[in-house]
Design an enzyme around this catalytic site. Structure first.
Site, PDB file in Angstrom:
ATOM      1  N   THR A  66       0.846  -1.188   0.000  1.00  0.00           N
ATOM      2  CA  THR A  66       0.000   0.000   0.000  1.00  0.00           C
ATOM      3  C   THR A  66       0.885   1.243   0.000  1.00  0.00           C
ATOM      4  OG1 THR A  66      -1.803   1.167   1.133  1.00  0.00           O
ATOM      5  CG2 THR A  66      -0.174   0.121   2.540  1.00  0.00           C
ATOM      6  N   ASP A  90      -7.568  -4.410   0.006  1.00  0.00           N
ATOM      7  CA  ASP A  90      -8.474  -3.602  -0.812  1.00  0.00           C
ATOM      8  C   ASP A  90      -9.723  -3.427   0.017  1.00  0.00           C
ATOM      9  OD1 ASP A  90      -8.448  -2.246  -3.409  1.00  0.00           O
ATOM     10  OD2 ASP A  90     -10.339  -3.282  -3.719  1.00  0.00           O
ATOM     11  N   HIS A 104     -13.650  -3.288  10.099  1.00  0.00           N
ATOM     12  CA  HIS A 104     -13.527  -4.245   9.004  1.00  0.00           C
ATOM     13  C   HIS A 104     -12.080  -4.696   8.851  1.00  0.00           C
ATOM     14  CE1 HIS A 104     -12.749  -0.197   7.699  1.00  0.00           C
ATOM     15  NE2 HIS A 104     -12.430  -0.513   6.463  1.00  0.00           N
TER      16      HIS A 104
END
Length: 204
Positions: free
Chosen positions: A14, A75, A189
């Site tokens: 990333t 992602d 998440h």
């Protein structure tokens, strides 16, 4: 059987400093040295898939192949029910401007589109994260996490990043941007996906 992580260095594919900091913090207890794709001057590959897992695979395999290191990619994005799951894989694209990403612009667009759609409260949405760890030999493992909640307006809170100031997780009366980062990790998440990754690749 999930392949275990055996090395001491993990490349996180990333260029997003916020994501890198979160993942580094979560993996700190395992003695793993975390390095970001930006630190190794890796180009960002074209994300051509229409799913989180597809784009995560592209990034992880590209980074593993380029460096010879196991590479973890993330992602993630937000899916808004009243908008048919948008922005989804285009979550960051909604923030793009000629001068870099502006998430105030993205949040305003989301709220405007919900108003146009005459969406009633609660305006349910989910933060979704898909992690893929790829090894240089082409093997990969996939871990997914979801945080359900609703979108509120006006935005609230100074912490977090992205759409956090408008996202109120289920069961709470504060937004992600009003939460202590450590508390957010427990229910987010990304926190859920990383927990599955740790259980799969580090534990046992």
């Amino acid at each position: 059987m999930t392949r275990k992580f055996e090395g001491d260095k993990l490349l996180v594919a990333t260029h997003n400093a916020g994501k890198l900091a979160e993942i580094t913090e979560i993996l700190a207890p395992f003695g793993v040295s975390v390095i970001g794709a930006g630190d190794m001057d890796l180009p960002e590959p074209e994300e051509t898939e229409d799913s989180f897992v597809g784009n995560a695979r592209i990034k992880a395999h590209a980074a593993a192949k380029a460096t010879g290191l196991p590479a973890l990619s993330d992602d993630s994005g937000i899916t808004i029910d009243a908008l048919g799951g948008a922005p989804g894989v285009n979550t960051a694209d909604w923030a793009e401007t000629p001068n870099g990403r502006d998430f105030m612009l993205a949040m305003t667009r989301a709220n405007d589109e919900l108003n146009t759609a005459k969406a009633t409260a609660p305006r349910t949405a989910q933060f979704r994260c898909t992690l893929v760890i790829a090894w240089p030999d082409g093997h990969d493992e996939v871990f997914e996490g979801v945080m359900p909640g609703q979108l509120i307006w006006p935005i609230r809170g100074e912490n977090g990043f992205g759409y956090d100031p408008m996202f109120q997780p289920d069961g709470l009366d504060i937004t992600c941007a009003q939460m202590d980062p450590a508390e957010k990790h427990k229910i987010s998440h990304r926190g859920k996906a990383v927990t599955k990754f740790i259980q799969g690749c580090f534990s046992g």
